[in-house]
Design a protein around this motif. Structure first.
Motif, PDB file in Angstrom:
ATOM      1  N   HIS A 196      -6.065   0.248   6.495  1.00  0.00           N
ATOM      2  CA  HIS A 196      -6.010   1.210   7.717  1.00  0.00           C
ATOM      3  C   HIS A 196      -6.575   0.585   9.016  1.00  0.00           C
ATOM      4  CE1 HIS A 196      -4.454   4.927   6.295  1.00  0.00           C
ATOM      5  NE2 HIS A 196      -5.107   4.938   5.107  1.00  0.00           N
ATOM      6  N   HIS A 242       1.452   5.346  -1.989  1.00  0.00           N
ATOM      7  CA  HIS A 242       1.048   6.355  -2.894  1.00  0.00           C
ATOM      8  C   HIS A 242       2.244   7.265  -3.192  1.00  0.00           C
ATOM      9  CE1 HIS A 242      -3.277   6.194  -1.016  1.00  0.00           C
ATOM     10  NE2 HIS A 242      -2.531   5.984  -0.153  1.00  0.00           N
ATOM     11  N   HIS A 268      -9.346   1.532   0.953  1.00  0.00           N
ATOM     12  CA  HIS A 268      -9.100   2.342   2.282  1.00  0.00           C
ATOM     13  C   HIS A 268     -10.291   2.212   3.144  1.00  0.00           C
ATOM     14  CE1 HIS A 268      -5.946   4.184   0.120  1.00  0.00           C
ATOM     15  NE2 HIS A 268      -5.385   4.914   1.050  1.00  0.00           N
ATOM     16  N   HIS A 288       0.944  -1.305  -0.035  1.00  0.00           N
ATOM     17  CA  HIS A 288      -0.113   0.109  -0.045  1.00  0.00           C
ATOM     18  C   HIS A 288       0.713   1.279   0.073  1.00  0.00           C
ATOM     19  CE1 HIS A 288      -3.711   2.019   1.698  1.00  0.00           C
ATOM     20  NE2 HIS A 288      -2.951   3.027   1.547  1.00  0.00           N
ATOM     21  N   ASP A 305       2.149   2.765   3.433  1.00  0.00           N
ATOM     22  CA  ASP A 305       1.162   3.951   3.119  1.00  0.00           C
ATOM     23  C   ASP A 305       2.079   5.191   2.553  1.00  0.00           C
ATOM     24  OD1 ASP A 305      -1.245   5.012   2.520  1.00  0.00           O
ATOM     25  OD2 ASP A 305      -1.533   5.686   4.569  1.00  0.00           O
TER      26      ASP A 305
HETATM   27 FE    FE Z   1      -3.236   5.091   1.709  1.00  0.00          FE
END
Ligand code: FE
Ligand code: NIG
Length: 418
Positions: free
Chosen positions: A277, A86, A254, A84, A328
């Motif tokens: 999460h 970004h 998410h 996970h 993340d």
């Molecule tokens: Fe995320």
């Protein structure tokens, strides 16, 4: 090209019969071999065992182009799998970090057009080449910290052109980087300001314009929605997951970061590969997950950085669930892709045992990326993505001695990366 690593102090996470994931009590067990060797051939793990079982002459005679590495005092791990991130983004956001220090919440920053929308504004003007260049730097950084596979999301575009631009960047990264990469389409990351009050119309754009083009160009392995208070509703999420299924694109969503949003149940209902999460996970959520093939994935970096509550990882494992842990890596809530740090956070903040944290960052994140048949443990036939540590006394030392890089040599696709 072959590699023989010999005199390994301890070879971690070995599997005779490879598993796709590890759950419940099994998470506290890691199989290792002390004083071991690992033989890598044609990019794959070819053999491993105790040094006393190594027939070195046979290997040397049967292999022409071979590199022998002496790992005395060092351990070998399967590379971390970060399911996970970004990490394609146009610019850092340390100004918001200061706002957070001064007391603004993540939701308040988002409401003011900061947060994800701030990145989305900058994304409009970023060129594909610029994004490839800055992302490659981040990929090279995480390689040095021991990551061997990474999932990357879009979601800072939020317009048709910009979302596709991000996904095309990820496709280029797949070719340019030695990492194993999966792309996730996250058009539903935030509601653009011009759609506020009419968010269904934005979801229509995600479903009817962005997704078909992403599918047509084969740009998305998975689809994601930020299902939480102030972001997308359960209804939006279910519509998007259903649309993804029409293209055979599974969800990785998410969920439950800001509230008991119903996101976990929505993910399970549509057979999402993972729900991520999970700070707000109670009995109902655990029950839903127990009946599913969905990997519960916790993101310690974001909870730590935002000063939020921590997901009830122990309850989840006690109930028999698997748990995965990812970074993340993103400019707003977790500006680090260092998986060694995630392992330390797991132990310190979530009271996970080192064995549990290692399973959660290797085989279980590999499952959450749909690649646990190829990565995430040391097993014959798996892709040779491994790292050799510096000299360390025990494997528990990895999370204990936190904050420094204990990865000395990285091997990806059976080749040493310099
Ligand atoms: Fe995320
Ligand atoms: O996973 N929760 C939603 N999205 C990201 C944050 C992205 C950002 O703030 O830029 C996350 O934490």
């Amino acid at each position: 090209m072959s590699i023989l690593i010999e005199n390994i102090k301890e070879l971690m996470q070995v599997e005779g019969t490879p598993r796709l994931l590890v759950k419940g009590k099994e998470m506290s067990k890691i199989a290792t071999i002390k004083d071991a060797f690992l033989f890598i051939k044609d990019g794959k793990i070819s053999a491993f065992g105790k040094m006393s079982e190594l027939n070195k002459d046979e290997i040397l005679f049967s292999t022409s182009d071979i590199q022998v590495i002496n790992a005395t005092g060092r351990m070998v791990f399967p590379s971390f799998v970060d399911s996970h991130t970004h990490l394609v983004y146009p610019a850092s956001r340390e100004i918001e970090y200061i706002d957070k220090i001064k007391g603004l919440s993540y939701e308040e920053i988002a409401r003011r057009g900061g947060g994800i929308l701030n990145s989305a504004k900058l994304m409009q003007d970023a060129s594909e080449d610029e994004l490839v260049e800055s992302s490659l730097k981040r990929l090279n950084e995480i390689i040095r910290y021991g990551t061997g596979a990474v999932e990357i999301k879009s979601g800072y575009g939020l317009t048709v052109d910009s979302e596709l631009k991000m996904l095309r960047v990820i496709k280029r990264l797949k070719h340019l980087s030695p990492l194993t990469i999966k792309a996730t389409f996250l058009g539903a990351h935030s509601i653009p300001l011009e759609y506020r009050g009419n968010q269904t119309k934005y979801v229509d754009t995600v479903i009817n314009e962005m997704l078909p083009q992403a599918a047509e160009e084969n740009l998305a392995d998975y689809i994601d929605v930020f299902c939480d208070t102030g972001f997308f509703t359960v209804e939006d999420t279910e519509r998007i997951l259903e649309a993804g299924m029409k293209y055979n694109i599974r969800g990785k969503i998410h969920a439950n970061e800001l509230d008991y949003s119903g996101g976990i149940q929505a993910g399970v209902k549509y057979n999402a590969l993972s729900v991520d999460h999970l700070e707000f996970t109670g009995k109902k959520e655990i029950e839903a997950l127990l009946k599913s093939e969905t990997m519960p994935t916790v993101l310690p970096g974001a909870a730590f950085f935002l000063g939020m509550r921590y997901a009830p990882v122990r309850e989840m494992m006690d109930a028999g669930l698997p748990v995965a842990l990812a970074s993340d890596f993103n400019p707003g809530s977790s500006p680090s892709g260092n998986m060694q740090l995630i392992v330390s956070m797991a132990c310190i903040l979530y009271k996970m045992l080192p064995e549990e944290a290692i399973n959660a960052t290797t085989i279980n994140t590999a499952y959450a990326m749909g690649i646990s048949d190829k990565l995430g443990s040391i097993a014959v036939g798996k892709k040779a993505n491994v790292f050799i540590t510096s000299e360390i006394p025990t494997y528990e030392y990895m999370p204990y001695y936190y904050g420094t890089n204990k990865v000395e040599t990285v091997i990806l696709n059976g080749e040493v990366i310099n």
